[in-house]
Scaffold this motif. Sequence first.
Motif: not given
Length: 275
Positions: A7-12, A76-84, A214-219, A247-250
């Motif tokens: 994921y990349r975007g606003v923190p989730i 508990q962890i919120r992040s703007p970019l993560f890998l799982a 996912m969520g706001p535009k650009g996420s 930051e410019n989207g996909l």
Amino acid sequence: MCRWAAYRGVPIFLEELVTSPAHSLIEQSHCATRAKTATNGDGFGLAWYGDRPEPGRFRDVLPAWSDCNLKSLASQIRSPLFLAHVRAATHGATRRDNCHPFVQGTWSFMHNGQIDNFDRIRRPMEGMLDDEHFHARVGTTDSELLFLLALQFGLRDRPIAAMSEAVGFVEQISLHLTGTARIRMTAAFSDGKTLYAVRYSTDEHAPTLFAAPMGPKGSFCLVSEPLNDETDTWVEIPAGSAVILSENGLDAVEFKPEAERTRVDQARRPALATA
């Protein structure tokens, strides 16, 4: 075959991909629907970016569905970019050092797929690494070695081109030593600012990769298989593609390993000659 989500975007909260959806990554760890094997129980891992340049990481060899720590961290962890990632081992024992994501400095990497004849081509692959990258290797998987090769080839400065050259180099070695080359893969990697992913295979059986806002535009999230049944939401990434989330989207571009480029061939010839 492994399963992964990024994921990349606003923190989730990480749980929005890892545990909460109907077909979350934990659900996929024991009931994958778009993989050769339904169970991915050979460990799991998370890498997430926060206030520091280097990612945090948590990995273990337990099946993802049975680890209460994973569920607690994801909530508990919120992040703007993560890998799982949840692992189904093809090369390398079930141990923590072989669990994805792999991390070097600010870079993180995870992989789904396999390199055929890895046991026969591993030594020349390792021989291509300089001392820094060779000694950075702590596991025994083809995935980690591919990551280190990409770093060797310039991942930090030109991510897609370096990954393309790394895959092309592996194909070239395999053809030279075995007469065949078969690589099937999806991979995600990031420097904490931009998220990159590739879907590629030398045949028509590339592992699946999907994207959805996912969520706001650009996420956006990228996943091995959709997290729910909302079919209109998910777009399948074509084989032979690289995805760039910034930051410019996909954006999506062609991914074509450069095994025949003269510069690459000349630079790698010593490794082939000593194989």
